[in-house]
Scaffold this active site. Structure first.
Site: not given
Length: 972
Positions: A262, A268, A298, A439, A672
């Site tokens: 991901s 960044k 994403d 997200k 998580d």
């Protein structure tokens, strides 16, 4: 029923043969003692070199010699070729005695053609399943390789052995540790008994505050300590895995694995780092046709797409190089940067030449990626366009369609040596205004659905884009647990520890988090398994679908799976009574009609229930019921791609259980913890795997401000879970979650609340030094013993934990320091932010701005970035330093008698300063002074707190100062 009859027949024949052999043994005994002798009916040439004593149900016959130590196989198992010769004194072998004389012996199955055929078929299946490994033995001093034995003799077979085993901590280490914990509990009880019954009259407010804080710390310690009561380690056997599932000359039977990577913002998260992660996955030591890599973009960035295209081209050269020379690690950036002798153990004559050529290829690859990054820094006004001139669909990050591109894995794309490559797929889910995308958790759920449609592997591995595979056998390590036939069915995921590159030697801010990964996680592995930490984890797909773990002894009826028109339906049949079962056995045609009716009746209702849970895709719904994975063969690749685009659309999850009971769970930025918690509540267990060579390695923020913001995000997620319905304090009872495992989850969501008593407790030393009061009365001998016992038990617990966990004292002390630093800064702000977000609906952000830096090794460590998270710990530092100066000055002025009470207060203050020392070094960095903005803010807050304290000081009488007669006449 047939199985039961077969087992009964086999048992009867075994008993019958045992009786016959005992009769033979009695005859042999009679002959040996001078009984009647006759001509031998037969002789066996093997009797001269190999004789085996009779062992019947574990009991050795007394007539057998002591120096013989093999196991007897009854003659019926060797098709009449008996191993033991018949004694010379016997004329003929005795007939077997049936259990029921009037019953025909053929009915038992022994000696019949049907029984022989069944035995041959069973032996053939066993040989197909397992590769028999013959071990050499020795008998009576002679060489014996096992070839003259019958094939039915039991042999040691590595393929039959467990694929892993538990290694409990040695009792010499764990028993003293548990004893110290119980002693510490007793000491804590005596400590609080003394503290509560001995208040401080002239500082009642300070005493009460300190006692409340200490009680909270004790509860927090219990929640953290007792889940470490049963620590274990594990060992895997990769050779047994290969023997069981990779037979020579046959296709590999290892399970398929889908790997998820991901990424969001390529500015960044540098594309070169993501490319190295992807390359390490494509070169993993696993069958190439069983690995599929899915990269979730994403941010819908064309830079990521183009970088992945370049990566797929370089992989055609890199993957065969890795497998040819078996190099580690298989991420080129880290492989070529190793400071080691790369010629060590490399005797291949072409290795040096090919390594140099590959390094040149990688340097060119890096130049190409960096060129793409430089181009992406300046976005054209009209947006990006693709090579065919059409606009890039992701020009608008918040409003774009779903995109899927298969780079590798389709026909015609192979490496430079003509070998097949693993599948590489680019995925960017659809985004539209007005939809909640959740997200990272939403992106991971999209990958679950896409992979289920395209490859549908039964196991999934998820890694962050900066976590590459450091051990090429990592997937095999996980399969040793997942594919273990004895215990693998209940394992929902295998979690690997996180290891990091690029951290300074002293690990100033405890980035490695060694105490958590080497102590806490081992303790949880001995309970129900470690918690999920967001990366480096191999999942069972069925567990992510929200299914319950298989029960040990299910009292439900069997699970019937039927295929109808490409759609699979699962129906649970209730337990039937004896009469109904007898009726079904009498009439097979009636049973078939009833089964067909039972399957067809709930078909429509079952499909609606599945669609409500998983969505409206029939292809995906059918894939969820394939426990062993695999795509539908009746659907062509074009239709599968269309279906894959559909399952990543914005509205697909509406009115389904995605994010609630299925997939990654929504509702927290730390999805998580929540996802792993839900699995454990369903009765699954997880496994902690720590191979000698770390399976995965990643990068960690070594800068103080970045590290604090990372901890802030983790703590914010815990606050969100605490304030949600999924809080482990009240959620999941009646499921499969064990109590000590629940303690661990409660601790993982409660720890941000510890920031309040921690800040208050770190302020108390300065208040005591400034006011001359203290939180405890004058200490007696009894109190001194209790305090000393408490400090000794705390130290002993830490020492024993370091001993069985293999953690150094430096790592342990850094962890203690950063627990205080993070507690008084990130945890406190996370608590405020979480309360505002959940209760008031106000979202707040703490910005991080860079103010300067240096070049050289670990340059990022010394970059100062302003953030409001730095204010509380800096204020505590200044207040306590001021308190120490004031306390020492007061003692100097008042004389010798003032030093005794001062030592306890100074120890208290220095305890705070020592824990905040790494923070102070982070503020100063390589500069000569603390940044002005930090000094101004801290002095301002310290002054306000001082003025407020003077105004509300509870230790000063409201009736004015108390005047005492000093004995001097002031009028004279």
């Amino acid at each position: 029923m047939r199985m039961k009859m077969t087992l009964m027949i086999w048992s009867m024949s075994l008993i019958m043969e045992t009786l016959r052999l005992r009769a033979l043994l009695k005859v042999q005994s009679v002959v040996a003692h001078g009984g009647p002798a006759g001509p031998a009916s037969r002789r066996d040439s093997s009797s001269q070199g190999f004789e085996i004593p009779l062992l019947t149900y574990g009991e050795e016959d007394a007539e057998i010699a002591n120096n013989q130590n093999a196991i007897i196989v009854p003659p019926f198992a060797s098709h009449g070729n008996g191993i033991h010769p018949i004694p010379p004194g016997t004329t003929a072998p005795l007939n077997s005695r049936p259990m029921v004389p009037e019953k025909d012996i053929a009915l038992y199955g022994y000696g019949s053609v049907a029984w022989k055929d069944r035995m041959e078929e069973w032996k053939k299946r066993q040989n197909d399943k397992l590769q028999v490994v013959k071990h050499q033995g020795n008998n009576d001093g002679g060489d014996f390789d096992g070839s003259e034995l019958d094939s039915d003799l039991p042999m040691m077979d590595e393929g039959r052995q467990p694929l892993s085993r538990k290694l409990p901590i040695a009792s010499s280490k764990i028993n003293p540790y548990r004893l110290i914990i119980m002693l510490r509990v007793v000491v804590l009880g005596l400590f609080f008994h003394y503290r509560i019954l001995n208040p401080v009259p002239d500082a009642y407010g300070l005493w009460m505050t300190s006692v409340i804080c200490e009680i909270w710390f004790a509860v927090s310690w219990i929640l953290d300590q007792f889940p470490k009561w049963y620590p274990i380690e594990r060992e895997t056997y990769l050779d047994r895995l290969s023997l069981r599932y990779e037979k020579e000359g046959k296709p590999s039977e290892l399970a398929d694995i889908d790997v998820f990577v991901s990424t969001v913002d390529p500015m960044k998260e540098p594309p070169l780092i993501t490319a190295n992660t992807v390359l390490s996955i494509l070169a993993v030591d696993y069958p190439v046709d069983k690995v599929s890599c899915y990269v979730s973009d994403d941010g819908a960035a064309m830079l990521t797409f183009e970088a992945l295209s370049e990566t797929s081209e370089f992989a055609r050269k890199w993957v065969p190089f890795c497998k040819k020379f078996n190099i580690e690690p298989r991420a080129p950036e880290w492989y070529f940067s190793q400071k080691m002798d790369y010629l060590k153990d490399k005797v291949h004559p072409a290795f040096v030449r090919e390594r140099r050529a590959m390094k040149r290829e990688y340097e060119e690859f890096k130049v190409q990626i960096n060129r793409l990054v430089a181009m992406a820094e300046k976005v054209p006004e009209e947006g990006w366009t693709m090579q065919d001139g059409t606009p890039w669909p992701g020009n608008n990050v918040r409003d774009h369609p779903g995109m899927i591109q298969v780079f590798l894995g389709h026909d015609g794309v192979r490496d430079i040596e003509g070998n097949e490559l693993p599948r590489l797929v680019y995925v960017s889910r659809e985004k539209r205004p007005g939809f909640e995308h959740h997200k990272k958790a939403g992106a991971m759920n999209s990958l679950i659905r896409v992979s289920a449609v395209l490859s549908n592997a039964p196991y999934l591995l998820n890694v962050d884009c900066d976590h590459y595979i450091n051990n090429s056998k990592a997937l095999r390590e996980a399969m040793c647990f997942m594919m273990d036939p004895t215990s693998g069915k209940k394992v929902c995921y295998v979690q690997f520890p996180q290891r990091f590159d690029g951290i300074d030697r002293h690990d100033r801010y405890s980035n490695r988090n060694v105490v958590f990964f080497d102590i806490n996680m081992k303790g949880l592995d001995g309970l129900q398994g470690p918690i999920y930490v967001g990366t480096g984890c191999v999942f069972r797909r069925q567990a992510l679908y929200g299914f319950d773990a298989p029960a040990k002894r299910s009292h439900l009826a069997r699970l019937v799976t039927a295929g109808l028109g490409g759609v699979v339906c699962v129906v649970v049949l209730g337990r039937t009574g004896k009469e109904k079962r007898r009726k079904i056995r009498r009439n097979r045609s009636t049973e078939r009609r009833q089964s067909k009716y039972t399957l067809l009746k709930p078909l429509k209702k079952g499909l609606k229930k599945l669609e409500k849970k998983f969505g409206q895709s029939p292809v995906f719904v059918a894939s969820t019921l394939r426990e062993n994975g695999g795509v539908l063969e009746a659907v062509n690749s074009t239709s599968l791609l269309k279906e894959a685009i559909y399952v990543i659309s914005c509205g697909y999850e509406d009115k389904t259980e995605w994010g609630k009971e299925v997939g990654w769970i929504y509702g927290s930025v730390t999805e998580d913890i929540l996802t792993g918690f839900k699995m454990h509540c369903h009765g699954w267990r997880s496994v902690y795997c720590m191979p000698k060579r770390p399976a995965f390695k990643g990068s960690a923020p070594i800068n103080l401000s970045d590290r604090l913001h990372q901890v802030l995000r983790w703590a914010l997620g815990s606050v969100e879970i605490f304030l949600s319905k999924h809080c482990p304090i009240w959620y999941g009872y009646g499921g499969g979650l064990k109590w000590l495992e629940r303690f661990s989850y409660i601790n993982s969501v409660v720890y941000p609340w510890t920031s309040i008593p921690l800040i208050v407790y770190c302020t108390l030393p300065a208040i005591c030094l400034l006011t001359g009061k203290f939180i405890v009365p004058e200490i007696s001998n009894y109190a001194s013993i209790i305090f000393m016992a408490l400090f000794i038990s705390i130290a002993a617990t830490g020492i024993l934990e370091m001993q069985w966990g293999g953690v150094g004292i430096d790592d342990w002390w850094r962890n203690e320091q950063f627990w205080v630093i993070g507690g008084v800064s990130s945890h406190f702000f996370a608590l405020l932010q979480g309360l505002l977000k959940v209760l008031a609906g106000v979202s707040t952000n703490f910005t991080v701005t860079s103010k300067g830096g240096d070049d050289g090794d670990f340059a990022e460590l010394y970059i100062f970035k302003w953030t409001s998270l730095l204010i509380p710990p800096t204020t505590l530092l200044i207040v306590n330093i001021i308190g120490v100066v004031v306390g020492i000055s007061d003692a100097v002025n008042n004389g010798y008698d003032s030093w005794g009470p001062l030592f306890g207060k100074l120890f208290f203050a220095f305890w705070v300063i020592m824990h905040l020392y790494p923070f102070l070094k982070g503020l100063i960095g390589k500069q000569d002074r603390v940044p002005t903005v930090i000094v101004i803010w801290s002095i301002l807050i310290s002054s306000i707190l001082t003025l407020v304290w003077v105004r509300i000081n509870p230790f000063v009488s409201r009736e004015g100062p108390i005047l005492e007669i000093c004995g001097l006449d002031c009028d004279d």
